[in-house]
Design a protein around this motif. Structure first.
Motif, mmCIF file in Angstrom:
data_model
loop_
_atom_site.group_PDB
_atom_site.id
_atom_site.type_symbol
_atom_site.label_atom_id
_atom_site.label_comp_id
_atom_site.label_asym_id
_atom_site.label_seq_id
_atom_site.Cartn_x
_atom_site.Cartn_y
_atom_site.Cartn_z
ATOM 1 N N SER A 34 0.845 -1.190 0.000
ATOM 2 C CA SER A 34 0.000 0.000 0.000
ATOM 3 C C SER A 34 0.882 1.241 0.000
ATOM 4 O O SER A 34 1.991 1.233 0.530
ATOM 5 N N TYR A 84 1.579 5.329 0.768
ATOM 6 C CA TYR A 84 1.248 6.570 1.483
ATOM 7 C C TYR A 84 1.700 7.720 0.587
ATOM 8 O O TYR A 84 2.860 7.780 0.175
ATOM 9 N N VAL A 85 0.777 8.615 0.266
ATOM 10 C CA VAL A 85 1.066 9.692 -0.680
ATOM 11 C C VAL A 85 1.674 10.891 0.039
ATOM 12 O O VAL A 85 1.094 11.425 0.995
ATOM 13 N N ASP A 121 3.218 13.708 -1.936
ATOM 14 C CA ASP A 121 2.740 14.812 -2.772
ATOM 15 C C ASP A 121 2.369 14.243 -4.138
ATOM 16 O O ASP A 121 2.237 13.024 -4.284
ATOM 17 N N ILE A 126 5.502 8.950 -3.262
ATOM 18 C CA ILE A 126 4.766 8.058 -2.366
ATOM 19 C C ILE A 126 5.755 7.324 -1.473
ATOM 20 O O ILE A 126 6.964 7.385 -1.701
ATOM 21 N N LYS A 153 -1.765 16.122 -5.060
ATOM 22 C CA LYS A 153 -1.612 15.110 -4.008
ATOM 23 C C LYS A 153 -2.879 14.282 -3.874
ATOM 24 O O LYS A 153 -2.824 13.039 -3.838
ATOM 25 N N TRP A 154 -4.041 14.944 -3.835
ATOM 26 C CA TRP A 154 -5.291 14.217 -3.626
ATOM 27 C C TRP A 154 -5.682 13.399 -4.853
ATOM 28 O O TRP A 154 -6.344 12.366 -4.735
ATOM 29 N N VAL A 167 -3.758 10.340 -4.267
ATOM 30 C CA VAL A 167 -4.388 9.582 -3.180
ATOM 31 C C VAL A 167 -5.558 8.771 -3.726
ATOM 32 O O VAL A 167 -5.723 7.584 -3.405
ATOM 33 N N SER A 168 -6.370 9.399 -4.568
ATOM 34 C CA SER A 168 -7.532 8.708 -5.139
ATOM 35 C C SER A 168 -7.114 7.509 -5.988
ATOM 36 O O SER A 168 -7.775 6.460 -5.972
ATOM 37 N N CYS A 209 -4.345 5.705 -5.628
ATOM 38 C CA CYS A 209 -3.689 4.655 -4.829
ATOM 39 C C CYS A 209 -4.588 4.056 -3.751
ATOM 40 O O CYS A 209 -4.253 2.993 -3.195
ATOM 41 N N LYS A 210 -5.713 4.705 -3.450
ATOM 42 C CA LYS A 210 -6.571 4.266 -2.353
ATOM 43 C C LYS A 210 -7.065 2.827 -2.564
ATOM 44 O O LYS A 210 -7.629 2.494 -3.598
#
Length: 206
Positions: free
Chosen positions: A73, A75-76, A78, A82, A108-109, A112-113, A115-116
């Motif tokens: 998994s 973690y982002v 920026d 990651i 960044k978000w 995140v979307s 990689c979630k």
């Protein structure tokens, strides 16, 4: 007396014969052994020396380096960075804005979307000047994270490192929006300095 003379004559004749045998015939040329005589004749069999290969030493054997892959998994940090298994990884071949730059938080978000809930596979390619691992990162369905960020307009291709791999995926206004990332690629760091100075002055006036 006559017998003595006869013996002397016989002795002289025998001595003369012996001396004549030791002296070489002047009409016969002496033979010398040349270097060619020392060489083996053509067709003569030579002993073949066969070199045996060194024996395999299991104790000193070293396995060939394998491709380094991180998986897990993400973690982002920026828009182009990651963390996987506590290793900070920069996405290969693209450049996204910093968090405090325009579109930095959106980038960044967006990552995140992507990689979630996903297990990200990072194939390490190099290490950048900041000591970060650079890797080609893939989602479970095989999508390239770098390509996906460029398609979303949240990152731009970095030809110096990608060889132009993602340039065709850039949105028409991407470089205009991400103008600070574009300036970095072109070595115009004075643009960064001016922007940072304005940010500091703005925060002080608040």
């Amino acid at each position: 007396m006559e017998v003595l003379i006869l013996l002397i004559i016989v002795g002289v004749v025998v001595l003369f014969v012996m001396l004549s045998k030791r002296q070489p015939d002047r009409n016969t040329k002496p033979t010398y052994q040349t270097t060619s005589d020392l060489k083996p004749r053509l067709g003569a069999s030579r002993p073949q020396v066969v070199q045996q290969p060194p024996r395999f030493d299991a104790g000193s054997a070293v396995a060939e380096p394998k491709e380094k892959v991180l998986e897990g998994s993400a973690y982002v940090v920026d828009g182009d960075t990651i963390k996987i298994q506590k290793t900070q990884v920069r996405l290969f071949g693209v450049d996204a804005p910093e968090i405090n730059h325009p579109y930095g938080k959106k980038a960044k978000w967006a990552l995140v979307s992507l990689c979630k809930g996903q297990k990200v596979r990072a194939v390490v390619t190099a290490e950048d000047t900041h000591g970060r691992t650079v890797a080609k990162c893939y989602l479970e369905d095989g999508r390239d994270l770098s390509a996906e960020m460029v398609k979303l307009g949240m990152a731009i291709d970095w030809p110096k490192f990608s060889g132009g791999k993602y340039s065709a995926l850039e949105l028409p206004d991407a470089r205009k929006k991400l103008w600070l990332a574009d300036a970095r690629q072109k070595g115009r760091m004075n643009v960064w300095e001016q922007y940072e100075a304005k940010q500091v002055a703005r925060n002080q006036n608040k």
